[in-house]
Design a protein around this motif. Structure first.
Motif, mmCIF file in Angstrom:
data_model
loop_
_atom_site.group_PDB
_atom_site.id
_atom_site.type_symbol
_atom_site.label_atom_id
_atom_site.label_comp_id
_atom_site.label_asym_id
_atom_site.label_seq_id
_atom_site.Cartn_x
_atom_site.Cartn_y
_atom_site.Cartn_z
ATOM 1 N N VAL A 1 -4.669 1.879 -6.123
ATOM 2 C CA VAL A 1 -4.718 3.216 -5.505
ATOM 3 C C VAL A 1 -5.100 4.218 -6.608
ATOM 4 C CG1 VAL A 1 -3.374 5.051 -4.415
ATOM 5 C CG2 VAL A 1 -3.007 2.692 -3.743
ATOM 6 N N ASP B 1 0.830 -1.200 0.000
ATOM 7 C CA ASP B 1 0.000 0.000 0.000
ATOM 8 C C ASP B 1 0.868 1.256 0.000
ATOM 9 O OD1 ASP B 1 -2.237 -1.510 -0.050
ATOM 10 O OD2 ASP B 1 -2.759 -1.242 2.080
ATOM 11 N N SER C 1 -6.613 5.993 -1.119
ATOM 12 C CA SER C 1 -6.906 4.967 -0.113
ATOM 13 C C SER C 1 -7.004 3.622 -0.832
ATOM 14 C CB SER C 1 -8.196 5.289 0.642
ATOM 15 O OG SER C 1 -9.269 5.348 -0.231
ATOM 16 N N PRO C 2 -6.033 2.727 -0.530
ATOM 17 C CA PRO C 2 -5.901 1.485 -1.301
ATOM 18 C C PRO C 2 -7.085 0.546 -1.092
ATOM 19 C CG PRO C 2 -3.974 1.917 0.094
ATOM 20 C CD PRO C 2 -5.023 2.861 0.530
ATOM 21 N N ILE D 1 0.841 4.096 -2.873
ATOM 22 C CA ILE D 1 0.480 5.487 -2.588
ATOM 23 C C ILE D 1 1.609 6.423 -3.051
ATOM 24 C CG2 ILE D 1 0.111 7.168 -0.725
ATOM 25 C CD1 ILE D 1 -1.409 4.868 0.735
#
Lengths: 223, 481
Positions: free
Chosen positions: B131, B48, B121-122, B52
């Motif tokens: 993402v 994640d 927000s994954p 991001i």
């Protein structure tokens, strides 16, 4: 006195019958509970000597049965069990007295006459045996009109002899009477008291009334 | 260890091992599962963060690329996708309607993810981690970007861990019961030794003792305790054996006398006096037998240790007064002064017949052993504050030598001085041991103070009756009619 002996032991039964007959009683000997019950309910006897362990039943059951029939013949229980509870159970079942095996024969005789006397309700303030007289209320003792001074122990001893005059009293009976104690020692604690009592009631008089019966005990006899 | 066949599950060894294994296996499984989940979460979290960062970086690169630099931008993105740490990584550049403008060769999920997806927000979608980010202002018609990575590779890592975990769990599953059984067997071996030894013990064979391994653990403590018990039982049995032998021996003497008297009597014609003599001897010996039997019964009764059922309130002073009266005659005849020095009122909770024997025996002994001209003083002193009463019987007799004092309470023990004393009837040798036994069952103590040549003093201490004893009975049993 007609005595019914309920005892399954041959040797003891034989000795009891012979002893009672020689003491001037008539004796019937029953060896089991059933026979005893039949004889007792026929009301042919004045006193009953009952062993607690019988071949066909418990002596106590015989006793309860007899009492349930409303028969008030005095009963003395014989037993090898001597604890306080057993004694109480026996007396509660309607026995008048209790003897623990082994017992001495004079004791049985004395107790027999005691229970039959009790059942006749003979109690008196004055006891007389030959030249001896004893007044229970004033606690005075006299022989041939001569007043005799006794200690409380001696008085109690003499009273017991006079109540059972002609009867041999063993040391054990005397000791139990005086000190309500089953003294199990070997010391003869009675002898000295007898000697003292004799010194007061017999020494200055004739004939001697309080006699020693060898191996058995003592007897007070009005000659 | 003896176990019925087919009942191995009932043995301590089996149950210990089973419990042990169950606990170990359960712990291992919980640990492994927690570990696997933790690793999976950590891998996902790391992915994640990477996604991001990538989304931010690409958004920045798109925003800062010039009007004619689109090809350069795409080239850069392709390079990034090829050299990316995470396999199956892709990026998509989207227009206002989130339709694809450009994308890396790796295609991403088959369907378009939902429009509700929030920037940065994954989420997991279609086997990918995705993402999404929007640009502050569109460049080359690009309104937003989507970065993702194929989750298959994360799952592959997790599956690798799972394989390891499964193998470890299998090893634990096999090892735990075996280790447990081995450990339990070690503990049970000691118990087995105890059982084997204990099953060999017989009343006639009490010499053996349980093995002690010196580990000082509970099993050693158990063995110590049982051995102590065995010591006491063996000592008790020895006492009983001696007692029985002594009792039989003592019964033999009067029995022999009776037998010979009767045999002599039956052996030929005799005069009336001779018969009478022999029969009187028989009666006397019967008396001796009776006394002995009664004393043995009394001793058995006091030892049965359940006399409290027959306990009642006993006025000790009445017993003492009567005993002094009882022996006053014998004492006087022997030229001994027997007197009550002091007497307090003292009520104790006990068996009146037994207590009477104590008082009588002590006074009887003193009277027997005090020579003419001597004195015996009896004293009953109550100490209400300490809740006890002392009975003292002191004489001026020859006393008891120190060496004999230790033994006088033993059964059938007769002091040398008592043996050699010719006069008077022979005692049973049970008097003082009866006293001791009775006093002990009443929670009291008996003690002898004596010096040779300076008299003997026996002191019996008994606890006074408490108000609760009185309440139990609700009455005082009069022993003094």
């Amino acid at each position: 006195m007609d005595v019914l002996v309920v005892e399954d032991d041959e040797v003891l039964g034989k000795a009891l019958r012979r002893g009672l007959e020689e003491a001037g009683h008539r004796c019937t000997w029953a060896k089991n509970g059933e026979k005893a019950l039949g004889l007792a309910t026929a009301q042919k006897c004045d006193a009953l000597v009952l062993d607690l362990m019988l071949p066909d039943c418990q002596g106590l059951d015989v006793l309860r049965e007899i009492r349930a029939h409303g028969i008030r013949t005095p009963v003395i229980i014989l037993t090898a069990l001597g604890s306080v509870e057993e004694r109480v159970t026996g007396l509660n079942a309607g026995a008048d007295d209790y003897l623990i095996k082994p017992f001495s024969f004079p004791e049985l005789l004395a107790r027999l006459s005691a229970v039959s006397r009790r059942s006749l309700n003979l109690t008196s303030q004055h006891l007389n045996v030959g030249p001896l007289s004893l007044d229970l209320s004033t606690r005075r003792v006299a022989r041939d009109g001569h007043e005799i001074d006794l200690t409380p122990t001696e008085f109690s001893l003499l009273e017991f002899f006079m109540r059972n005059s002609g009867q041999v009293l063993t040391r054990k009976m005397l000791s139990e009477h005086l000190w309500d104690s089953d003294w199990e020692g070997v010391t003869n604690v009675i002898e000295v008291h007898i000697t003292r009592l004799r010194g007061k009631i017999d020494r200055d008089f004739n004939p001697p009334l309080l006699q020693t019966v060898r191996g058995r005990g003592y007897v007070l006899r009005a000659v | 260890m003896r176990t019925a066949p087919g009942q191995i599950w009932r043995t301590l060894r089996f149950r210990l091992a089973a419990w042990n294994a169950a606990v170990v296996i359960l712990t291992a499984i919980v640990t492994f599962v927690a570990l696997r989940q933790g690793v999976r979460r950590a891998l996902l979290h790391e992915l994640d963060q990477v996604l991001i960062d990538d989304a931010r970086e690409i958004a920045l690169a798109v925003a800062s690329s010039s009007e004619e630099g689109a090809a350069e931008l795409y080239e850069g993105l392709l390079r990034k996708s090829r050299g990316h740490l995470h396999r199956g990584w892709y990026v998509k550049l989207l227009d206002e309607q989130r339709n694809q403008i450009w994308a890396t060769p790796e295609a991403g999920p088959a369907h378009a993810p939902p429009l509700t997806i929030k920037p940065l927000s994954p989420i997991s979608f279609g086997g990918y981690r995705i993402v999404y980010d929007t640009l502050a202002r569109p460049v080359h018609g690009i309104h937003s970007i989507r970065v993702g990575a194929n989750l298959r590779f994360v799952e592959q890592d997790v599956a690798r861990i799972d394989r390891g975990v499964t193998m470890a769990a299998g090893a634990v599953l096999i090892a735990a019961p075996l280790c447990g059984y081995w450990l339990a067997a070690r503990a049970a071996r000691t118990i087995g030794a105890i059982i084997t030894t204990a099953s060999r013990l017989r009343p006639s064979h009490l010499d053996e003792r349980l093995p002690i391994h010196g580990a000082g653990d509970e099993l050693d403590q158990l063995a110590h305790t049982v051995n102590g018990l065995l010591d006491r039982i063996a000592a008790y049995l020895n006492t009983k054996r001696d007692f029985l032998a002594n009792a039989a021996h003592e019964l033999r003497t009067p029995l022999a006398a009776i037998r010979s008297s009767v045999e002599v009597a039956l052996n030929g014609d005799r005069s009336y006096e001779e018969y009478e003599d022999l029969l009187v001897d028989v009666i006397d010996e019967c008396g001796a037998l009776e006394t002995l039997v009664n004393q043995l019964l009394l001793l058995a009764e006091t030892e049965a240790d359940l006399p409290a059922a027959k306990f009642e309130l006993v006025e000790l002073q009445a017993l003492v007064t009567k005993a002094v009266d009882m022996f006053s005659g014998v004492a006087e005849a022997g030229g001994v002064s027997l007197r009550l020095k002091a007497i307090d009122r003292a009520c104790v909770y006990g068996n009146p017949q037994h207590l009477r024997q104590v008082v009588n025996n002590l006074i009887d002994n003193s009277v027997k052993y005090t020579p003419s001209g001597g004195q015996i003083s009896v004293e009953l002193a109550a100490d209400a504050a300490r809740g006890r009463v002392d009975l003292k019987v002191a004489d001026t007799g020859p006393g008891i030598p120190q060496v004999e004092q230790r033994h006088i309470f033993e059964r059938f023990y007769r002091a040398e001085s008592a043996r050699s004393r010719g006069a008077g009837p022979r005692g049973t040798g049970l008097g003082l041991s009866i006293c001791q036994s009775v006093v002990h069952t009443h929670g009291g103590a008996i003690e002898c103070r004596s010096e040779q040549g300076r008299g003997a003093c026996f002191i019996v201490t008994l606890p006074l009756a408490t108000p609760s004893d009185a309440a139990d009975l609700g009455k005082v049993v009069a022993v003094n009619q």
